[in-house]
Design a protein around this motif. Structure first.
Motif, PDB file in Angstrom:
ATOM      1  N   PHE A 135      -2.579   2.312 -13.802  1.00 27.44           N
ATOM      2  CA  PHE A 135      -3.427   2.839 -14.862  1.00 27.44           C
ATOM      3  C   PHE A 135      -3.359   4.350 -14.912  1.00 27.44           C
ATOM      4  O   PHE A 135      -3.177   4.935 -15.981  1.00 27.44           O
ATOM      5  N   PHE A 136      -3.477   5.003 -13.760  1.00 29.66           N
ATOM      6  CA  PHE A 136      -3.426   6.462 -13.754  1.00 29.66           C
ATOM      7  C   PHE A 136      -2.038   6.987 -14.083  1.00 29.66           C
ATOM      8  O   PHE A 136      -1.904   8.044 -14.686  1.00 29.66           O
ATOM      9  N   LYS A 137      -1.006   6.251 -13.712  1.00 29.84           N
ATOM     10  CA  LYS A 137       0.350   6.684 -14.044  1.00 29.84           C
ATOM     11  C   LYS A 137       0.572   6.606 -15.554  1.00 29.84           C
ATOM     12  O   LYS A 137       1.164   7.504 -16.148  1.00 29.84           O
ATOM     13  N   ILE A 138       0.084   5.553 -16.185  1.00 31.74           N
ATOM     14  CA  ILE A 138       0.223   5.405 -17.636  1.00 31.74           C
ATOM     15  C   ILE A 138      -0.607   6.455 -18.357  1.00 31.74           C
ATOM     16  O   ILE A 138      -0.144   7.097 -19.301  1.00 31.74           O
ATOM     17  N   VAL A 139      -1.849   6.655 -17.916  1.00 33.48           N
ATOM     18  CA  VAL A 139      -2.732   7.615 -18.577  1.00 33.48           C
ATOM     19  C   VAL A 139      -2.216   9.017 -18.411  1.00 33.48           C
ATOM     20  O   VAL A 139      -2.203   9.801 -19.367  1.00 33.48           O
ATOM     21  N   MET A 165       0.829  -1.204   0.000  1.00 31.10           N
ATOM     22  CA  MET A 165       0.000   0.000   0.000  1.00 31.10           C
ATOM     23  C   MET A 165       0.866   1.258   0.000  1.00 31.10           C
ATOM     24  O   MET A 165       0.585   2.212  -0.715  1.00 31.10           O
ATOM     25  N   PHE A 166       1.927   1.243   0.791  1.00 29.98           N
ATOM     26  CA  PHE A 166       2.817   2.394   0.848  1.00 29.98           C
ATOM     27  C   PHE A 166       3.468   2.651  -0.507  1.00 29.98           C
ATOM     28  O   PHE A 166       3.501   3.782  -0.989  1.00 29.98           O
ATOM     29  N   LEU A 167       3.997   1.588  -1.124  1.00 27.16           N
ATOM     30  CA  LEU A 167       4.684   1.771  -2.405  1.00 27.16           C
ATOM     31  C   LEU A 167       3.726   2.172  -3.518  1.00 27.16           C
ATOM     32  O   LEU A 167       4.069   2.980  -4.383  1.00 27.16           O
ATOM     33  N   SER A 168       2.524   1.615  -3.511  1.00 27.10           N
ATOM     34  CA  SER A 168       1.554   1.982  -4.542  1.00 27.10           C
ATOM     35  C   SER A 168       1.142   3.440  -4.431  1.00 27.10           C
ATOM     36  O   SER A 168       0.967   4.116  -5.443  1.00 27.10           O
ATOM     37  N   CYS A 169       1.006   3.917  -3.215  1.00 25.51           N
ATOM     38  CA  CYS A 169       0.579   5.305  -3.021  1.00 25.51           C
ATOM     39  C   CYS A 169       1.723   6.307  -3.125  1.00 25.51           C
ATOM     40  O   CYS A 169       1.481   7.497  -3.244  1.00 25.51           O
ATOM     41  N   SER A 170       2.963   5.818  -3.105  1.00 29.69           N
ATOM     42  CA  SER A 170       4.086   6.746  -3.191  1.00 29.69           C
ATOM     43  C   SER A 170       4.705   6.782  -4.586  1.00 29.69           C
ATOM     44  O   SER A 170       5.802   7.302  -4.748  1.00 29.69           O
ATOM     45  N   GLY A 171       4.024   6.235  -5.571  1.00 29.66           N
ATOM     46  CA  GLY A 171       4.488   6.365  -6.944  1.00 29.66           C
ATOM     47  C   GLY A 171       5.254   5.174  -7.478  1.00 29.66           C
ATOM     48  O   GLY A 171       5.838   5.263  -8.554  1.00 29.66           O
ATOM     49  N   ILE A 193      -5.262  -8.213  -1.225  1.00 28.24           N
ATOM     50  CA  ILE A 193      -6.206  -8.141  -2.351  1.00 28.24           C
ATOM     51  C   ILE A 193      -6.533  -6.686  -2.677  1.00 28.24           C
ATOM     52  O   ILE A 193      -6.558  -6.285  -3.851  1.00 28.24           O
ATOM     53  N   VAL A 194      -6.753  -5.887  -1.635  1.00 23.54           N
ATOM     54  CA  VAL A 194      -6.992  -4.456  -1.855  1.00 23.54           C
ATOM     55  C   VAL A 194      -5.740  -3.803  -2.443  1.00 23.54           C
ATOM     56  O   VAL A 194      -5.828  -2.931  -3.312  1.00 23.54           O
ATOM     57  N   GLY A 195      -4.560  -4.244  -1.995  1.00 23.79           N
ATOM     58  CA  GLY A 195      -3.301  -3.708  -2.514  1.00 23.79           C
ATOM     59  C   GLY A 195      -3.099  -3.994  -3.989  1.00 23.79           C
ATOM     60  O   GLY A 195      -2.553  -3.166  -4.720  1.00 23.79           O
ATOM     61  N   VAL A 196      -3.552  -5.168  -4.442  1.00 22.03           N
ATOM     62  CA  VAL A 196      -3.486  -5.474  -5.882  1.00 22.03           C
ATOM     63  C   VAL A 196      -4.353  -4.487  -6.651  1.00 22.03           C
ATOM     64  O   VAL A 196      -3.932  -3.932  -7.677  1.00 22.03           O
ATOM     65  N   ALA A 197      -5.564  -4.241  -6.150  1.00 22.84           N
ATOM     66  CA  ALA A 197      -6.465  -3.301  -6.823  1.00 22.84           C
ATOM     67  C   ALA A 197      -5.893  -1.885  -6.820  1.00 22.84           C
ATOM     68  O   ALA A 197      -5.932  -1.188  -7.843  1.00 22.84           O
ATOM     69  N   VAL A 198      -5.330  -1.465  -5.698  1.00 29.31           N
ATOM     70  CA  VAL A 198      -4.746  -0.118  -5.611  1.00 29.31           C
ATOM     71  C   VAL A 198      -3.557   0.015  -6.556  1.00 29.31           C
ATOM     72  O   VAL A 198      -3.398   1.031  -7.239  1.00 29.31           O
ATOM     73  N   ALA A 199      -2.725  -1.016  -6.632  1.00 27.93           N
ATOM     74  CA  ALA A 199      -1.555  -0.968  -7.519  1.00 27.93           C
ATOM     75  C   ALA A 199      -1.975  -0.922  -8.982  1.00 27.93           C
ATOM     76  O   ALA A 199      -1.382  -0.181  -9.777  1.00 27.93           O
ATOM     77  N   VAL A 200      -2.997  -1.691  -9.343  1.00 29.61           N
ATOM     78  CA  VAL A 200      -3.464  -1.679 -10.735  1.00 29.61           C
ATOM     79  C   VAL A 200      -4.050  -0.311 -11.085  1.00 29.61           C
ATOM     80  O   VAL A 200      -3.773   0.238 -12.158  1.00 29.61           O
ATOM     81  N   VAL A 201      -4.840   0.253 -10.185  1.00 28.27           N
ATOM     82  CA  VAL A 201      -5.396   1.595 -10.432  1.00 28.27           C
ATOM     83  C   VAL A 201      -4.282   2.631 -10.500  1.00 28.27           C
ATOM     84  O   VAL A 201      -4.296   3.516 -11.364  1.00 28.27           O
ATOM     85  N   ALA A 202      -3.292   2.528  -9.628  1.00 25.15           N
ATOM     86  CA  ALA A 202      -2.178   3.482  -9.643  1.00 25.15           C
ATOM     87  C   ALA A 202      -1.371   3.361 -10.929  1.00 25.15           C
ATOM     88  O   ALA A 202      -0.950   4.375 -11.492  1.00 25.15           O
TER      89      ALA A 202
END
Length: 94
Positions: free
Chosen positions: A86-90, A27-33, A75-84
């Motif tokens: 996606f937004f990073k690519i977009v 969660m920390f790594l996904s939210c920190s970029g 499981i929530v971390g997988v979803a957060v990482a995928v969303v992060a």
């Protein structure tokens, strides 16, 4: 009265501790970029949580609830990482 028991005192399982650390780290790594590393840790936390939950069936090892929570956070971390990701690519391709 239980101080003379031959059974060793219960201790928390190593896999449960590693699962909790991996899920929180994801969660920390996904939210920190760094969503790729967050995804790797989230995927790693799920089997570690399962192993910790299975090992917690033994009376000498604790950590069943921590393992279940780390599976849920993984499981929530997988979803957060995928969303992060996606937004990073977009956002970087515009």
């Amino acid at each position: 009265m239980d101080q003379y028991s031959l059974r060793p005192p219960p201790r928390i399982g190593t896999s449960a501790i590693l699962a909790v650390l991996a899920s929180l780290g994801s969660m920390f790594l996904s939210c920190s970029g760094r969503p790729l590393w967050g995804l790797i840790l989230a995927v790693l936390s799920i089997p570690l949580g399962l192993i910790g939950f299975i090992r917690a069936a033994s009376p000498e090892i604790k950590g069943g609830i921590a393992s279940i929570l780390s599976i849920i956070v993984g499981i929530v971390g997988v979803a957060v990482a995928v969303v992060a990701m996606f937004f990073k690519i977009v956002l970087f391709h515009w």
